[in-house]
Design a protein around this motif. Structure first.
Motif, PDB file in Angstrom:
ATOM      1  N   LYS A 105       0.833  -1.206   0.000  1.00 54.31           N
ATOM      2  CA  LYS A 105       0.000   0.000   0.000  1.00 54.31           C
ATOM      3  C   LYS A 105       0.868   1.257   0.000  1.00 54.31           C
ATOM      4  O   LYS A 105       1.999   1.259   0.477  1.00 54.31           O
ATOM      5  N   GLU A 106       0.282   2.318  -0.538  1.00 53.55           N
ATOM      6  CA  GLU A 106       0.982   3.608  -0.614  1.00 53.55           C
ATOM      7  C   GLU A 106       1.402   4.091   0.774  1.00 53.55           C
ATOM      8  O   GLU A 106       2.506   4.609   0.955  1.00 53.55           O
TER       9      GLU A 106
ATOM     10  N   ARG B 260       5.135   5.191   2.063  1.00 52.45           N
ATOM     11  CA  ARG B 260       5.420   6.496   2.691  1.00 52.45           C
ATOM     12  C   ARG B 260       6.107   6.322   4.044  1.00 52.45           C
ATOM     13  O   ARG B 260       7.068   7.015   4.352  1.00 52.45           O
TER      14      ARG B 260
ATOM     15  N   ASP C  20       2.731  10.187  -6.096  1.00 47.33           N
ATOM     16  CA  ASP C  20       1.795   9.071  -6.144  1.00 47.33           C
ATOM     17  C   ASP C  20       2.543   7.770  -5.859  1.00 47.33           C
ATOM     18  O   ASP C  20       3.745   7.783  -5.574  1.00 47.33           O
ATOM     19  N   ARG C  21       1.842   6.658  -5.933  1.00 45.37           N
ATOM     20  CA  ARG C  21       2.434   5.359  -5.605  1.00 45.37           C
ATOM     21  C   ARG C  21       3.647   5.048  -6.493  1.00 45.37           C
ATOM     22  O   ARG C  21       4.681   4.594  -6.008  1.00 45.37           O
TER      23      ARG C  21
END
Length: 86
Positions: A51-52, A56, A71-72
């Motif tokens: 997941k993004e 992060r 973004d991802r």
């Protein structure tokens, strides 16, 4: 990456011995037609299913500056550029 089957001569790959007829997955640049029969090519998708938010957090823990608009795909590129792993 390739899924391959060892031909006649046993091989050592990634610190493991594979005998004739055994299957394994190897990096593309390690493909040798004298040693292996190619079964299929496997798509190498980095960070598949991650997941993004997880990306992060890993970048933040590594103290990498993250642009707000990233973004991802940009996060994955930053992970690779900064050699950050999960």
């Amino acid at each position: 990456m390739f899924k391959v089957k060892v031909k006649d001569i046993p091989v050592f790959y990634s610190r493991k011995r594979y005998g004739s007829g055994e299957e394994l997955i190897i990096e593309g640049d390690h493909m040798n037609d004298d040693l292996f029969d190619k079964i299929e090519e496997i798509e190498n998708v980095p960070f598949k299913g991650v997941k993004e938010a997880t990306l992060r957090k890993a970048l933040e823990a590594a103290k990498v500056d993250i642009p707000e608009e990233a973004d991802r795909d940009a996060l994955i590129q930053m992970m690779n550029d900064n050699q950050v792993t999960l």
